[in-house]
Scaffold this motif. Structure first.
Motif, mmCIF file in Angstrom:
data_model
loop_
_atom_site.group_PDB
_atom_site.id
_atom_site.type_symbol
_atom_site.label_atom_id
_atom_site.label_comp_id
_atom_site.label_asym_id
_atom_site.label_seq_id
_atom_site.Cartn_x
_atom_site.Cartn_y
_atom_site.Cartn_z
ATOM 1 N N GLN A 251 0.814 -1.211 0.000
ATOM 2 C CA GLN A 251 0.000 0.000 0.000
ATOM 3 C C GLN A 251 0.854 1.270 0.000
ATOM 4 O O GLN A 251 0.400 2.325 -0.442
ATOM 5 N N ALA A 252 2.084 1.174 0.502
ATOM 6 C CA ALA A 252 2.970 2.333 0.520
ATOM 7 C C ALA A 252 3.567 2.620 -0.855
ATOM 8 O O ALA A 252 4.008 3.731 -1.127
ATOM 9 N N LEU A 253 3.583 1.592 -1.728
ATOM 10 C CA LEU A 253 4.138 1.785 -3.060
ATOM 11 C C LEU A 253 3.177 2.595 -3.922
ATOM 12 O O LEU A 253 1.957 2.472 -3.796
ATOM 13 N N PRO A 254 3.697 3.399 -4.837
ATOM 14 C CA PRO A 254 2.816 4.186 -5.719
ATOM 15 C C PRO A 254 2.206 3.314 -6.811
ATOM 16 O O PRO A 254 2.641 2.194 -7.064
ATOM 17 N N LYS A 255 1.191 3.869 -7.441
ATOM 18 C CA LYS A 255 0.540 3.244 -8.601
ATOM 19 C C LYS A 255 -0.109 1.898 -8.281
ATOM 20 O O LYS A 255 -0.210 1.013 -9.137
ATOM 21 N N ARG A 256 -0.574 1.709 -7.033
ATOM 22 C CA ARG A 256 -1.271 0.457 -6.699
ATOM 23 C C ARG A 256 -2.733 0.581 -7.123
ATOM 24 O O ARG A 256 -3.412 1.526 -6.766
ATOM 25 N N LYS A 257 -3.208 -0.402 -7.848
ATOM 26 C CA LYS A 257 -4.594 -0.384 -8.320
ATOM 27 C C LYS A 257 -5.502 -1.317 -7.528
ATOM 28 O O LYS A 257 -6.715 -1.289 -7.694
ATOM 29 N N THR A 258 -4.913 -2.172 -6.719
ATOM 30 C CA THR A 258 -5.721 -3.095 -5.925
ATOM 31 C C THR A 258 -4.936 -3.462 -4.679
ATOM 32 O O THR A 258 -3.757 -3.123 -4.547
ATOM 33 N N ALA A 259 -5.595 -4.147 -3.750
ATOM 34 C CA ALA A 259 -4.913 -4.608 -2.547
ATOM 35 C C ALA A 259 -4.052 -5.820 -2.888
ATOM 36 O O ALA A 259 -4.355 -6.587 -3.806
ATOM 37 N N LEU A 260 -2.982 -6.016 -2.129
ATOM 38 C CA LEU A 260 -2.078 -7.137 -2.384
ATOM 39 C C LEU A 260 -2.803 -8.466 -2.216
ATOM 40 O O LEU A 260 -2.559 -9.414 -2.963
ATOM 41 N N ILE A 261 -3.690 -8.566 -1.245
ATOM 42 C CA ILE A 261 -4.371 -9.821 -0.949
ATOM 43 C C ILE A 261 -5.135 -10.368 -2.151
ATOM 44 O O ILE A 261 -5.300 -11.582 -2.287
ATOM 45 N N VAL A 262 -5.580 -9.476 -3.049
ATOM 46 C CA VAL A 262 -6.326 -9.921 -4.227
ATOM 47 C C VAL A 262 -5.593 -9.583 -5.527
ATOM 48 O O VAL A 262 -6.186 -9.626 -6.603
ATOM 49 N N SER A 263 -4.307 -9.269 -5.418
ATOM 50 C CA SER A 263 -3.541 -8.995 -6.633
ATOM 51 C C SER A 263 -3.187 -10.309 -7.326
ATOM 52 O O SER A 263 -3.228 -11.380 -6.725
ATOM 53 N N ALA A 264 -2.824 -10.206 -8.597
ATOM 54 C CA ALA A 264 -2.546 -11.408 -9.395
ATOM 55 C C ALA A 264 -1.181 -11.985 -9.045
ATOM 56 O O ALA A 264 -0.209 -11.253 -8.817
ATOM 57 N N TRP A 265 -1.119 -13.300 -9.011
ATOM 58 C CA TRP A 265 0.154 -13.992 -8.768
ATOM 59 C C TRP A 265 1.104 -13.731 -9.939
ATOM 60 O O TRP A 265 0.665 -13.611 -11.086
ATOM 61 N N PRO A 266 2.416 -13.630 -9.686
ATOM 62 C CA PRO A 266 3.365 -13.389 -10.781
ATOM 63 C C PRO A 266 3.291 -14.489 -11.848
ATOM 64 O O PRO A 266 3.066 -15.661 -11.535
ATOM 65 N N HIS A 267 3.512 -14.095 -13.089
ATOM 66 C CA HIS A 267 3.543 -15.071 -14.181
ATOM 67 C C HIS A 267 4.766 -15.967 -14.033
ATOM 68 O O HIS A 267 5.810 -15.563 -13.511
ATOM 69 N N THR A 268 4.631 -17.188 -14.495
ATOM 70 C CA THR A 268 5.756 -18.122 -14.487
ATOM 71 C C THR A 268 6.351 -18.210 -15.896
ATOM 72 O O THR A 268 5.809 -17.636 -16.848
ATOM 73 N N SER A 269 7.463 -18.935 -16.018
ATOM 74 C CA SER A 269 8.172 -19.140 -17.292
ATOM 75 C C SER A 269 8.607 -17.831 -17.926
ATOM 76 O O SER A 269 8.677 -17.712 -19.161
ATOM 77 N N LEU A 270 8.920 -16.841 -17.112
ATOM 78 C CA LEU A 270 9.458 -15.581 -17.612
ATOM 79 C C LEU A 270 10.929 -15.771 -17.955
ATOM 80 O O LEU A 270 11.589 -16.669 -17.435
ATOM 81 N N PRO A 271 11.475 -14.932 -18.832
ATOM 82 C CA PRO A 271 12.848 -15.152 -19.306
ATOM 83 C C PRO A 271 13.883 -14.965 -18.202
ATOM 84 O O PRO A 271 13.696 -14.185 -17.275
ATOM 85 N N ARG A 272 14.944 -15.699 -18.308
ATOM 86 C CA ARG A 272 16.109 -15.536 -17.449
ATOM 87 C C ARG A 272 17.329 -15.892 -18.287
ATOM 88 O O ARG A 272 17.220 -16.661 -19.257
ATOM 89 N N HIS A 273 18.501 -15.367 -17.946
ATOM 90 C CA HIS A 273 19.689 -15.569 -18.766
ATOM 91 C C HIS A 273 20.773 -16.203 -17.921
ATOM 92 O O HIS A 273 21.429 -15.534 -17.105
ATOM 93 N N ALA A 274 20.989 -17.496 -18.108
ATOM 94 C CA ALA A 274 21.937 -18.247 -17.274
ATOM 95 C C ALA A 274 23.358 -17.723 -17.426
ATOM 96 O O ALA A 274 24.116 -17.649 -16.455
#
Length: 978
Positions: A787-810
């Motif tokens: 809630q202290a962070l700017p640009k929050r559009k919803t509460a954390l409790i009902v925010s979307a879980w992070p996407h998986t299989s996002l890119p990473r560079h070994a």
């Protein structure tokens, strides 16, 4: 109370003056900021003001997270309806029926454990977008609640029998309304995000209707019957109790040895039995020996070969005026206990009872229900069982039938509620025939319809169901679900009775069968509390009405989480009842946790004084620290809880808070629209976007994406300990200790706003996603930071879980690891040579062209993290000319560093210091060697003292060699420089 109503506009506006507040348009859509001053960085990062009436506190205002705000945050969540399932989220639901705690209870660590684990599951699946429901409620706890109210009446000088059943029940309901909410409020303090609008009580109208329906249906199928069977009897409570309500304790007692004469024999013809309960001998129906123990008995008793003949003869029970019982042999007898001769008292021992049924022996009860002996005991009739024991032994001694007694440790069964010794007693009760129900429950696991975690508990589950006994479901209490059985006045109760859903239905059935003149009366007993609990997963959703929206949407449920100690008493029974009444297994998964023990691994008990109160713990360490500590255990394993662990995880809460403070203080002003547009344009979800990032940023984002996949998989497998440890390590080490420090080079030293914006975007991205990963474990501090962070559009409790299989560079992760290794090597060298922390030193970094290329791009980061002189860092593919006068470091394969010694220390002064230190060390070493060379010391001193001196001498020798090497290196450096 919502945030809108918690802070009125005038008071909120006045409080803005002079403070930096964080505005969230989700909560204050019409609010104006014209009167608020910007912060020291020239931005308006409005944090919800920590006044008495606010909900959230901000890291910019508070040094640490304020635990007192937890209840305000919880109330706000609940008021916003976040705990209720949202049906627009998808079709795959996630439902947990909460194990209903006793209405008499107060929170203990066992509750804290199941609430934490279940809330983790619920919050995770809610963020995953599933319609998520956690069904709460409380159990009427028949024995416990009745006992509490009876004690209250005793304090007033009354007994329940004086009040009568109706008035007593009324008093219990009054007590429940006044005190029954205590445990519920305490569960809320733990952050349980249950849908409280669906809260149930096992005696409420809906569940009571389900209980009666279940009884009637089971009886109609012939699965409920009335009969006499041995039960656990509580003389003080005057009721049968379940196995779970019996606690066994190791207590000092006495083993009594008694002569049983052989009928028709001489005075030397007798068997000696050993027993811990001589008063039950009046209920003996046989004397037994093990078939293989006959020769042992013969040797034990004067080597008399005639004992082999006694099998099939009669023994005389002492003090019974010559009552005879048969002498038998059976493998049930423990030949290693006592004398190997056993008295069989089936009316007062569970094992004896089973043996008597197998062999067709009669039953003989010597005990009244209040624990006194009955008329079968003759002269001892009316005596309390323990008084009778003393008097009987005295009489046995006088008659010469007492052989001896000796101390013996007893495993004493005591009532969990009343504390008195439980008496095995044959009593007329109502039972459920379990075998046909158990068979279906076994098949559910075999067919994969039910998964038990950890898997090893499947064997225990299968063993119990394969050897199940009929279930005694009646209790001689007044508080509970009254057994729906009515008897016919003047008729035999066991032969003539009516089972009905109500008194009116019972009377109607009686009229049809016996005519209008019949009188009926209801069975006085109530049902075992576990009977209603066994219906919990589906009765709370509306059963027996299967047409309700809740039943159609949420049954069968997804998960049952509970302690492994009630796998049989509750879990297995729910499975059996669910299959029987709904045709489906009531849940797909069973997750079992272990016990919470103290730091020494002991079970918590008031006797040991080691009970840790969860509410006190929350006040001292915060709910998040407690939850995180409890969640790090392994499924099914007991967890040792210590103050040290709680303190460490409180520090983790503070680390999160301080990281949030750093992120907030280093974001652009919210009024700086252009910077925010640039920041928000940064995306990290493609390989291309990742490769555009500088090395430090690419590394931390890659590590985050890897973490998201790892912990999401662990969440899905219910490996919560792994989730906690992985996220903790990433946040504390990778993000806080490395990236935050590295980002300071971009934020404070780059002089390039574009570079700073990249770091700001990465800081925000990594921090907000880490909060999401941690939220199910630590809901309060993460929501406050969110809630202290700017640009929050919803509460954390009902925010979307992070996407998986996002890119990473070994490869880039490996590159940054090389940078870390180089930094650590330089830091270690600085520490080894006691370089002043503030002193900046020069360095030559040597490596291949490829390595130098990417390391040199992170020159600012390397200088900041290693405290190097930015203007005197040289990158080369070969050792520098002053290599002989430098400290040579090998960071990794193909990456080295040379640190000019003269740049770190005053060499001459260091030589002088080390020379003096070496002289002192050598003197101490010679003293130790002299002691060890003295035969007098080595031979006469204790072994541990001699060993200690030897260890000190070896350690001193090692230090001397290191110091000599250091001196040689320093002196050679001086010579080279000259």
């Amino acid at each position: 109370m919502s945030l809108q109503t918690a802070i009125s506009a005038p008071s909120f506006l006045s409080s803005c003056s002079g403070y930096r507040l964080k505005f969230n348009p989700l909560f204050f859509p019409n609010f104006s900021f014209s009167r608020c001053r910007s912060n020291r960085l020239g931005r308006r990062n409005f944090a919800v003001f920590a006044s008495e009436n606010s909900v959230f506190t901000s890291p910019e205002m508070d040094k640490s997270f304020d635990f007192t705000s937890e209840e305000r945050i919880y109330n706000w969540w609940e008021s916003q309806g976040f705990f209720r399932p949202k049906f627009d989220q998808g079709t795959e639901h996630f439902v947990i029926p909460m194990p209903p705690p006793n209405v008499t209870g107060s929170l203990h660590m066992g509750h804290a454990m199941f609430v934490t684990l279940e809330d983790i599951m619920i919050r995770y699946n809610r963020m995953k977008g599933k319609p998520t429901l956690w069904l709460p409620g409380t159990d009427h706890a028949g024995i416990a609640t009745q006992l509490v109210v009876e004690r209250m009446l005793a304090f007033e000088g009354m007994k329940r029998v004086e009040l009568g059943r109706d008035e007593f029940t009324k008093r219990v309901w009054e007590w429940k309304e006044k005190y029954g909410g205590t445990i519920t409020n305490q569960i809320k303090r733990l952050g349980a995000s249950c849908d409280w609008s669906r809260e149930h009580f096992t005696l409420d109208e809906q569940l009571s209707r389900a209980v009666i329906e279940a009884f009637v249906r089971l009886h109609e199928k012939g699965l409920i019957y009335q009969g006499s069977y041995i039960v656990n009897w509580s003389p003080k409570l005057q009721t049968a109790v379940s196995d779970l309500e019996v606690e066994y304790s190791e207590e000092p007692g006495i083993l009594y040895y008694i002569k049983y004469r052989v009928a028709g024999g001489s005075r030397s013809d007798f068997l000696t039995i050993a027993t811990t309960r001589p008063e039950t001998l009046f209920g003996d129906v046989a004397v037994a020996v093990h078939p293989q123990a006959l020769s042992w008995i013969w040797r034990w008793v004067q080597h008399d070969e005639r004992y082999s003949k006694y099998i099939g003869q009669m023994a005389i029970v002492p003090m019974t005026y010559g009552r005879h019982v048969p002498i038998i042999s059976d493998k049930y007898v423990d030949k290693d206990f006592g004398t190997g001769v056993l008295k069989i008292s089936p009316g007062h021992d569970h094992n004896d009872y089973l043996l008597a049924r197998k062999l067709g022996l009669p039953l003989l009860n010597v005990m009244n229900k209040d624990g006194t002996l009955n008329e079968v005991a003759g002269l001892y009739c009316g005596l309390d069982r323990f008084e009778a024991r003393k008097r009987l032994w005295s009489d046995l001694e006088e008659t010469g039938l007492a052989v001896k007694n000796e101390p013996h440790t007893l495993r004493v069964p005591r009532s969990q509620r009343g504390g008195e010794v439980i008496e095995p007693l044959v009593s007329k009760q109502w039972f459920v025939t379990m075998e046909p129900l158990a068979e279906k429950a076994l098949h559910a696991v075999e067919k994969g319809e039910l998964t038990i975690m950890p898997e090893r508990f499947e064997k225990i589950y299968n063993h119990w169901l394969s050897n199940i006994k009929d279930w005694c479901i009646s209790r001689q209490l007044w508080w509970g679900h009254r057994i729906p059985v009515w008897y016919i006045a003047g008729k035999d109760c066991e032969e003539e009775y009516i089972v009905a859903r109500s008194a009116d239905e019972a009377l109607e059935k009686a009229y049809k069968k016996y005519g209008k003149d019949v009188e009926i009366y209801q069975d006085p007993d109530v049902l075992d509390t576990w009977f209603s609990s066994a219906l919990w997963p589906f009765s709370t959703l509306g059963w027996p009405d299967t047409s309700t929206e809740d039943f159609k949407r949420f049954y069968p449920t997804t998960m049952l989480e509970t302690g492994h100690d009630i796998l049989f008493f509750w879990v297995a029974r729910m499975v059996m009842m669910g299959i029987e009444f709904t045709g489906k297994v009531p849940f797909s998964y069973v997750y079992l946790h272990g016990l919470i023990r103290d730091s020494q691994g002991r079970k918590m008990s008031k006797t040991l004084g080691n009970v840790i109160d969860p509410i006190d713990t929350i006040k001292e360490f915060g709910t998040d620290a407690l939850r995180f500590t409890l969640s790090l255990g392994t499924a099914g394993q007991d967890l040792n809880l210590s103050t040290e662990r709680l303190t460490a995880n409180k520090s983790f809460t503070n680390k999160l808070w301080n990281a949030g403070k750093f992120v907030l203080q280093n974001l652009p002003s919210e009024e700086n629209v252009s910077d925010w547009e640039i920041m928000l344009d940064y995306k990290f979800d493609t390989e291309e976007s990742l490769l555009k990032l500088p090395l430090s940023e690419c590394w931390v984002v890659s590590k985050l994406h890897t973490l998201i996949d790892v912990v999401t998989e662990s969440y899905d497998k219910f490996f919560f300990g792994d989730v906690g440890r992985e996220t903790y390590d990433f946040f504390w080490s990778d993000f806080a200790d490395w990236y935050i420090e590295a980002s300071k080079a971009r934020l404070y030293h780059s002089g390039d706003n574009t570079v700073a914006l990249v770091a700001q975007a990465v800081l925000l991205y990594v921090f907000e996603n880490t909060l999401k990963l941690l939220h199910p474990f630590m809901p309060f501090v993460t929501e406050a930071l969110w809630q202290a962070l700017p640009k929050r559009k919803t509460a954390l409790i009902v925010s979307a879980w992070p996407h998986t299989s996002l890119p990473r560079h070994a490869n880039l992760i490996k590159r940054f690891q090389n940078l870390q290794a180089l930094t650590r090597a330089i830091r270690n060298a600085r520490a080894e040579y006691s370089v002043e922390p503030a002193k900046r030193i020069s360095a030559s970094i040597v490596g291949s062209e490829e390595v130098i290329q990417y390391i040199s791009k992170e020159k600012d980061v390397l200088a900041l993290l290693s405290r190097l002189d930015l203007q005197n860092i040289h990158f080369t593919d070969s050792p520098p000319g002053d290599a002989n006068q430098s400290v040579h470091l090998v960071a990794s394969e193909g990456l080295e560093a040379y640190l000019p010694l003269a740049d770190m220390i005053d060499i001459s002064a260091e030589v002088e210091r080390l020379s003096k230190r070496l002289s002192k060390m050598q003197m101490e070493y010679e003293g130790l060697k002299a002691r060890l060379s003295s035969p007098k010391f080595v031979e006469k001193a204790p072994e541990d003292i001699v060993r200690g001196v030897q260890e000190k001498a070896a350690e001193a020798e090692e230090k001397i060699n290191l110091t000599k090497n250091r001196l040689a290196f320093l002196k050679s450096t001086v010579l080279v420089s000259k």
